[in-house]
Scaffold this motif. Structure first.
Motif, PDB file in Angstrom:
ATOM      1  N   PRO A   1      -3.660  -4.438   4.512  1.00  0.00           N
ATOM      2  CA  PRO A   1      -2.359  -2.903   3.632  1.00  0.00           C
ATOM      3  C   PRO A   1      -1.568  -3.938   3.300  1.00  0.00           C
ATOM      4  CG  PRO A   1      -3.401  -3.128   5.857  1.00  0.00           C
ATOM      5  CD  PRO A   1      -4.369  -4.027   5.586  1.00  0.00           C
TER       6      PRO A   1
ATOM      7  N   ALA B   1      -6.925   0.063   1.899  1.00  0.00           N
ATOM      8  CA  ALA B   1      -6.577  -1.187   2.970  1.00  0.00           C
ATOM      9  C   ALA B   1      -7.188  -1.745   3.447  1.00  0.00           C
ATOM     10  CB  ALA B   1      -5.562  -0.030   3.927  1.00  0.00           C
TER      11      ALA B   1
ATOM     12  N   THR C   1       1.598  -1.011  -0.171  1.00  0.00           N
ATOM     13  CA  THR C   1       0.153  -0.051  -0.458  1.00  0.00           C
ATOM     14  C   THR C   1       0.682   1.195   0.497  1.00  0.00           C
ATOM     15  OG1 THR C   1      -1.555  -1.317   1.481  1.00  0.00           O
ATOM     16  CG2 THR C   1      -1.631   0.994   1.464  1.00  0.00           C
TER      17      THR C   1
END
Length: 199
Positions: A124, A120, A58
């Motif tokens: 994530p 997320a 992420t």
């Protein structure tokens, strides 16, 4: 009346910089075209991705200084003075453009699943955050400088690692050279960061 050489040279240099750079408070109409960042990493033939728990990446929006948080391109004239490159503007702020560039570069070069921060909540995985300290033209160096301090967080914060990435590309201080140089420097930083993230 002729000026002494030691006086004439600084005046000529200031005049050249003034022709290339716009003042901090200067207005003016928008340029005919706007600048963006384009990923230079080659596109893989297979774009399908899968990821086990904790392996996704992420990319968070990087923190930027006030001089960078604008669609205008900053130019450091001295340690205490900032101007902006004449006739050069971004399509979006550099923090968002670099976030997109880094995400696309990681996606193309590592084979990892790259998530938008809005996704997320799924998982994530490795969270990449950081700060863009420089993202513009430096008159003293006669080059554009992109400097990114990245931070990798894994295991929900159980482990954090940081690293600095920097690239300089020569430029003349005008829109014609600063734009392509910034794209090249940003890609160099993104490629190095992607190697670090995907190792």
């Amino acid at each position: 009346m002729k000026l002494p050489l030691r006086l004439a040279l600084p005046i000529a240099l200031a005049a050249a910089l003034n022709a290339c750079l716009g003042g901090l408070m200067g207005g003016g109409k928008a340029p005919a075209t706007l600048l963006t960042l384009t990923a230079e990493a080659p596109m893989p033939s297979d774009s399908s991705r899968s990821s086990s728990a904790g392996e996704a990446v992420t990319i968070a929006l990087p923190i930027v200084a006030k001089e960078i948080r604008t669609i205008r391109v900053p130019a450091r004239v001295s340690a205490t003075e900032v101007a902006y490159v004449k006739d050069l503007q971004w399509v979006d702020t550099p923090d968002r453009l670099f976030q997109d560039l880094l995400a696309e570069t990681v996606r193309r070069t590592t084979g990892r699943v790259v998530l938008d921060p809005k996704q997320a909540t799924l998982d994530p995985g490795v969270v990449v955050s950081g700060q863009l300290f420089q993202f513009g033209y430096d008159a003293a160096a006669q080059a554009v400088i992109v400097r990114f301090d990245g931070a990798l967080t894994t295991g929900g914060g159980a482990r954090v690692e940081t690293r600095r990435f920097e690239a300089q590309v020569p430029a003349s201080g005008d829109a014609a050279t600063v734009g392509p140089a910034l794209n090249q420097a940003a890609n160099q930083v993104a490629l190095e960061a992607a190697k670090w993230i995907g190792r």
